[in-house]
Design an enzyme around this catalytic site. Structure first.
Site, PDB file in Angstrom:
ATOM      1  N   ASN A  72      56.021 -28.451   6.905  1.00 60.05           N
ATOM      2  CA  ASN A  72      55.037 -29.349   7.054  1.00 60.05           C
ATOM      3  C   ASN A  72      54.092 -29.669   5.873  1.00 60.05           C
ATOM      4  OD1 ASN A  72      51.823 -28.350   6.621  1.00 60.05           O
ATOM      5  ND2 ASN A  72      53.148 -26.283   6.632  1.00 60.05           N
ATOM      6  N   ALA A  73      53.761 -30.918   6.254  1.00 60.72           N
ATOM      7  CA  ALA A  73      53.138 -31.642   4.853  1.00 60.72           C
ATOM      8  C   ALA A  73      51.698 -32.230   5.437  1.00 60.72           C
ATOM      9  CB  ALA A  73      53.850 -33.006   4.304  1.00 60.72           C
TER      10      ALA A  73
ATOM     11  N   ASN B 290      39.596 -19.740   6.838  1.00 60.11           N
ATOM     12  CA  ASN B 290      40.515 -20.167   5.927  1.00 60.11           C
ATOM     13  C   ASN B 290      39.943 -21.645   5.407  1.00 60.11           C
ATOM     14  OD1 ASN B 290      42.613 -21.593   4.441  1.00 60.11           O
ATOM     15  ND2 ASN B 290      44.007 -20.016   5.315  1.00 60.11           N
TER      16      ASN B 290
ATOM     17  N   ASN C 121      42.188 -20.784   0.144  1.00 65.09           N
ATOM     18  CA  ASN C 121      43.376 -21.454   0.308  1.00 65.09           C
ATOM     19  C   ASN C 121      43.654 -22.410  -1.040  1.00 65.09           C
ATOM     20  OD1 ASN C 121      45.978 -22.683   0.491  1.00 65.09           O
ATOM     21  ND2 ASN C 121      45.465 -22.933   2.827  1.00 65.09           N
TER      22      ASN C 121
ATOM     23  N   SER D 215      48.344 -24.197  -0.888  1.00 61.94           N
ATOM     24  CA  SER D 215      48.969 -25.198   0.041  1.00 61.94           C
ATOM     25  C   SER D 215      49.622 -26.155  -1.030  1.00 61.94           C
ATOM     26  CB  SER D 215      48.086 -25.969   1.048  1.00 61.94           C
ATOM     27  OG  SER D 215      48.714 -26.947   1.440  1.00 61.94           O
TER      28      SER D 215
ATOM     29  N   ASN E  65      50.469 -29.161   0.088  1.00 65.92           N
ATOM     30  CA  ASN E  65      50.147 -30.492   0.616  1.00 65.92           C
ATOM     31  C   ASN E  65      49.014 -31.278   0.192  1.00 65.92           C
ATOM     32  OD1 ASN E  65      52.559 -30.144   2.164  1.00 65.92           O
ATOM     33  ND2 ASN E  65      51.338 -28.952   3.633  1.00 65.92           N
TER      34      ASN E  65
ATOM     35  N   GLY F 134      58.574 -19.861   7.892  1.00 65.85           N
ATOM     36  CA  GLY F 134      59.642 -19.302   8.887  1.00 65.85           C
ATOM     37  C   GLY F 134      60.841 -18.608   8.344  1.00 65.85           C
TER      38      GLY F 134
ATOM     39  N   THR G  18      54.965 -19.477  12.334  1.00 72.60           N
ATOM     40  CA  THR G  18      56.157 -20.117  13.044  1.00 72.60           C
ATOM     41  C   THR G  18      56.838 -19.179  13.740  1.00 72.60           C
ATOM     42  OG1 THR G  18      56.582 -21.044  10.749  1.00 72.60           O
ATOM     43  CG2 THR G  18      58.454 -21.249  12.120  1.00 72.60           C
TER      44      THR G  18
END
Length: 363
Positions: free
Chosen positions: A117-118, A146, A179, A182, A184, A265, A316
């Site tokens: 994911n992005a 979060n 967070n 990440s 992204n 995952g 996931t």
């Protein structure tokens, strides 16, 4: 309909569209079919004394939580509660609304039961989410918020974004999750430095008595991960989540692999497990540890518990295994506890701290 059949239909859709359908189902099902969440809860909630823990002065009826990123805007709390989770995490959200990165930005690595994911912290912003959460908090289950910085906020001003969110959501969650990990949001991971983490936690602890948890990247060198986690705990962190998604693309052989975004995952199971062990061997007993990353079955969840995790998170695996996963995990963890001669999960937490990982059991 069995989840395997439902999954075949979902997996014909664009991943983001499939997620949106799931969100609408979990958000509105009870309004369309009154009482359905009670029916679902009777089927999927595991209520067993051997799994109950008091953490952060709250009761966690089981150790399985949904990780940040699944319910970004806190729209699915009631539905997720009915599916048997022990606690829920909403977000990541930011002070201002943002649309996230360009699409497509979510990809299935089906043969590896993984996702890339992005997304980029797409969310409705603090104002809307605060209004929504204020109507459901306090919740029957512990809720974690979060929080992250906006993409357009430069790193030198990042502290302000986190301070804004802690002020606004103080009293609307049972823990904050910071967070910084990440991949992204441009340059976000650059904030995983001792100096910023010290400043951040010292500042936030002056704004709230709510526990604050740091979530780290699995791509950190183990020595660096230990260093920043020790600094966070020294400066006021109440817990550590290990870990977020990975940008180590060598972990996947999927034909659908992209050269951007974070992997989650089963492809990150070993990497996440190893960094969890490194941190747990240093910090177990000094803070609450939460395991996340590649946990898709009870055996793996139980291994992380024995390595020092009080709680675990899935994301996931929920997509690949379906709505019965919490019941399956909890039922099997109870069996594993009994097989090891334990009457309560607390007896298993940390029993393998310091033990070597058996490389033959990595996968």
């Amino acid at each position: 309909m069995s989840y395997e059949n439902l999954k075949k239909l979902f997996f014909k859709l664009d991943p983001e569209n499939a997620h949106k359908i799931a969100e609408y189902s979990l958000r509105f099902a009870n309004a369309i079919y009154p009482g359905i969440f009670s029916f679902v809860a009777n089927k999927f909630v595991v209520d067993d004394l051997s799994l109950k823990q008091n953490i952060f002065n709250k009761t966690y009826h089981n150790p399985i939580g949904i990780g940040g990123g699944f319910d970004k805007n806190a729209t699915m709390m009631a539905g997720l509660s009915a599916l048997g989770f022990g606690y829920l995490e909403y977000g990541t959200f930011t002070p201002k609304p943002q649309s996230g990165n360009a699409k497509p930005r979510l990809f299935r690595l089906i043969d590896e039961k993984s996702i890339q994911n992005a997304m980029g912290f797409n969310n409705e912003g603090a104002v809307k989410i605060k209004d929504r959460v204020s109507k459901i908090y306090p919740n029957a289950l512990p809720l974690w918020a979060n929080i992250g910085k906006n993409k357009l906020t430069p790193n030198e001003n990042a502290l302000s974004d986190y301070e804004i969110l802690v002020r606004e959501f103080d009293g609307l969650c049972d823990a904050f999750v910071i967070n910084l990990s990440s991949p992204n949001t441009p340059n976000l991971r650059a904030l995983q430095e001792v100096s910023f983490i010290n400043e951040l936690f010292l500042s936030l602890k002056n704004l709230t008595k709510t526990p604050i948890i740091l979530k780290i990247s699995p791509d950190l060198a183990h020595e660096k991960a230990i260093e920043i986690c020790q600094s966070a705990v020294k400066s006021g962190a109440s817990g550590i989540i290990i870990s977020n998604t990975s940008i180590d693309y060598s972990l996947s052989k999927s034909s659908n692999l992209q050269n951007f975004g974070g992997l989650s995952g089963e492809v990150i199971k070993q990497k996440s497990r190893e960094i969890f062990k490194a941190v747990a061997d240093e910090l177990f007993g000094k803070t609450i540890l939460i395991a996340c990353g590649g946990i898709s079955d009870a055996k793996e969840a139980y291994e992380r518990i024995k390595m020092g995790a009080n709680l675990v998170q899935i994301f996931t695996a929920f997509i690949y295994e379906g709505y019965g996963i919490c019941k399956n995990l909890n039922d099997e963890i109870i069996k594993l506890l009994k097989a090891d001669g334990f009457s309560h999960i607390s007896e298993a937490v940390g029993v393998n701290v310091g033990a070597k990982i058996d490389k033959t059991k990595q996968n």
